[in-house]
Scaffold this motif. Structure first.
Motif, short mmCIF file in Angstrom:
data_model
loop_
_atom_site.label_atom_id
_atom_site.label_comp_id
_atom_site.label_asym_id
_atom_site.label_seq_id
_atom_site.Cartn_x
_atom_site.Cartn_y
_atom_site.Cartn_z
N TYR A 206 3.85 1.15 -8.65
CA TYR A 206 2.51 0.56 -8.47
C TYR A 206 1.66 0.80 -9.72
O TYR A 206 0.89 -0.08 -10.15
CB TYR A 206 1.83 1.14 -7.24
N ALA B 174 -0.30 3.68 0.72
CA ALA B 174 0.01 2.49 -0.09
C ALA B 174 -0.15 1.21 0.73
O ALA B 174 -0.61 0.19 0.22
CB ALA B 174 1.43 2.59 -0.64
N ARG C 155 4.92 -7.38 -5.00
CA ARG C 155 4.33 -7.64 -6.31
C ARG C 155 5.39 -7.39 -7.39
O ARG C 155 6.26 -6.53 -7.22
CB ARG C 155 3.13 -6.72 -6.55
N VAL D 183 11.03 -1.01 -11.81
CA VAL D 183 10.03 -2.06 -11.63
C VAL D 183 10.44 -3.35 -12.35
O VAL D 183 9.90 -4.42 -12.08
CB VAL D 183 8.65 -1.56 -12.12
N CYS E 199 2.46 6.23 -16.87
CA CYS E 199 3.06 6.44 -15.54
C CYS E 199 3.97 7.65 -15.52
O CYS E 199 3.98 8.42 -14.55
CB CYS E 199 3.84 5.19 -15.13
N TYR F 196 2.58 -1.66 -12.27
CA TYR F 196 2.09 -3.00 -11.93
C TYR F 196 0.62 -3.15 -12.31
O TYR F 196 0.23 -4.13 -12.98
CB TYR F 196 2.27 -3.25 -10.43
N PHE F 197 -0.20 -2.19 -11.91
CA PHE F 197 -1.64 -2.34 -12.16
C PHE F 197 -1.98 -2.16 -13.65
O PHE F 197 -2.84 -2.86 -14.18
CB PHE F 197 -2.43 -1.35 -11.31
N PHE G 212 -2.84 -1.21 -0.75
CA PHE G 212 -2.26 -2.33 -1.49
C PHE G 212 -1.72 -3.44 -0.60
O PHE G 212 -1.34 -4.50 -1.10
CB PHE G 212 -1.13 -1.82 -2.40
N VAL H 4 7.50 -4.55 -6.04
CA VAL H 4 6.82 -3.34 -5.58
C VAL H 4 6.18 -3.61 -4.22
O VAL H 4 5.47 -4.59 -4.04
CB VAL H 4 5.72 -2.90 -6.57
N GLN H 5 6.44 -2.73 -3.28
CA GLN H 5 5.81 -2.76 -1.95
C GLN H 5 5.88 -1.34 -1.37
O GLN H 5 6.63 -0.51 -1.88
CB GLN H 5 6.48 -3.80 -1.05
N PRO H 6 5.08 -1.02 -0.36
CA PRO H 6 4.96 0.38 0.08
C PRO H 6 6.27 1.03 0.52
O PRO H 6 6.39 2.26 0.47
CB PRO H 6 3.98 0.28 1.26
N LEU I 28 4.99 5.13 -6.21
CA LEU I 28 3.66 5.22 -6.82
C LEU I 28 3.72 4.87 -8.30
O LEU I 28 2.83 4.20 -8.84
CB LEU I 28 3.09 6.63 -6.64
#
Length: 282
Positions: free
Chosen positions: A53, A107, A116, A203, A73, A56-57, A111, A208-210, A50
């Motif tokens: 993510y 996630a 990503r 990161v 974060c 990333y955002f 997402f 990034v992936q679930p 998390l």
């Protein structure tokens, strides 16, 4: 043919040290929570997911500076750590197991399964013919700074002393006037914040992936168990041992074989030292 003193061998050793610093940070938060609260956060790697993510955002979508996004974060995942606390230990253990699957599924739905990344391309340093990943070097330095800061907090502050005391004997501390509930919440906050710091470092190296937590979640638990659950020094030693095995094995064989050898060493050492690497023999 590579000799044992070949430059590539020393490069693998150095990369193992850098990887070990990140592994040690991953294990530190988990060991801290277990040592004080006596609960293993099954979803620890998913908290890191998390946080990744979030990085990333915040960095890509909202264009926050990297350091500001990292602070947000770290604070956000720290708060999630507090949210996980609040029920009896056995309930927390079961709840965090359920949270693991919930976070992975959520996630995936929110997402998707796309990989990503931040799009940051850090240089590779060349030192005496050895090539060192700047991202891994930066992660090692930040991990080391985080571990030193935690050590100073535990060693120099009243709250840190209370945390260490509860880790040694959680039954007697309430009789000495220590607010154990407050200490548990602070410990959960620190454990979550360490997961957030790990997310900010990872990161830079991983997409990034679930299910990214599956990449480093199992190895983190093995490190904690091998070092002795709740033993932060043991986890530190186990982290560097695993990292060197993975790095050096990956030099001569595939990286996957490095993890195979690391798991094999774990099994052997668990028979030899079932209480952990630094446990005292009875």
């Amino acid at each position: 043919m590579l000799g044992i003193f070949d430059i590539y061998f020393f490069e693998a050793l150095l990369n193992g040290v850098l990887l070990g610093g990140v592994f040690a940070l991953l294990a530190l938060g988990l060991n801290l929570v277990f040592g004080v609260i006596d609960v293993v956060w099954i979803c620890y790697a998913e908290l890191i997911m998390l946080g990744m993510y979030g990085m990333y955002f915040l960095y890509v979508a909202y264009h926050l500076p990297f350091l500001l996004a990292a602070l947000v974060c770290i604070a956000g995942v720290g708060v999630l750590g507090v949210v996980l606390h609040g029920t009896p230990p056995i309930n927390q253990l079961l709840a965090t197991g359920g949270v693991l699957f919930f976070l992975q599924s959520a996630a995936t739905v929110m997402f998707g399964i796309d990989f990503r990344n931040l799009g940051i391309r850090l240089p590779v340093l060349e030192v005496s013919g050895m090539y060192i990943s700047y991202a891994r070097l930066l992660a090692f330095a930040a991990a080391l700074a985080g571990m030193v800061a935690l050590y100073l907090f535990l060693a120099r502050s009243y709250t840190g002393a209370a945390i260490r005391a509860i880790a040694q004997d959680r039954q007697i501390m309430p009789l000495m006037g220590v607010d154990t509930r407050r200490i548990y919440v602070i410990t959960s906050l620190i454990g979550g914040a360490l997961a957030g710091l790990a997310a900010c470092l990872l990161v830079l190296q991983y997409d990034v992936q679930p299910f990214v937590g599956l990449t480093f979640g199992p190895i983190t638990f093995l490190i904690c168990v091998l070092g002795g659950l709740g033993n932060m020094l043991g986890g530190f030693v186990a982290a560097f041992l695993f990292a060197e095995i993975i790095s050096v094995s990956g030099l001569y064989l595939d990286l996957e074989w490095g993890y195979v050898f690391a798991f094999a060493v774990f099994i052997v050492l668990m028979f030899a030292r079932p209480q952990g690497l630094l446990a005292r023999r009875s």
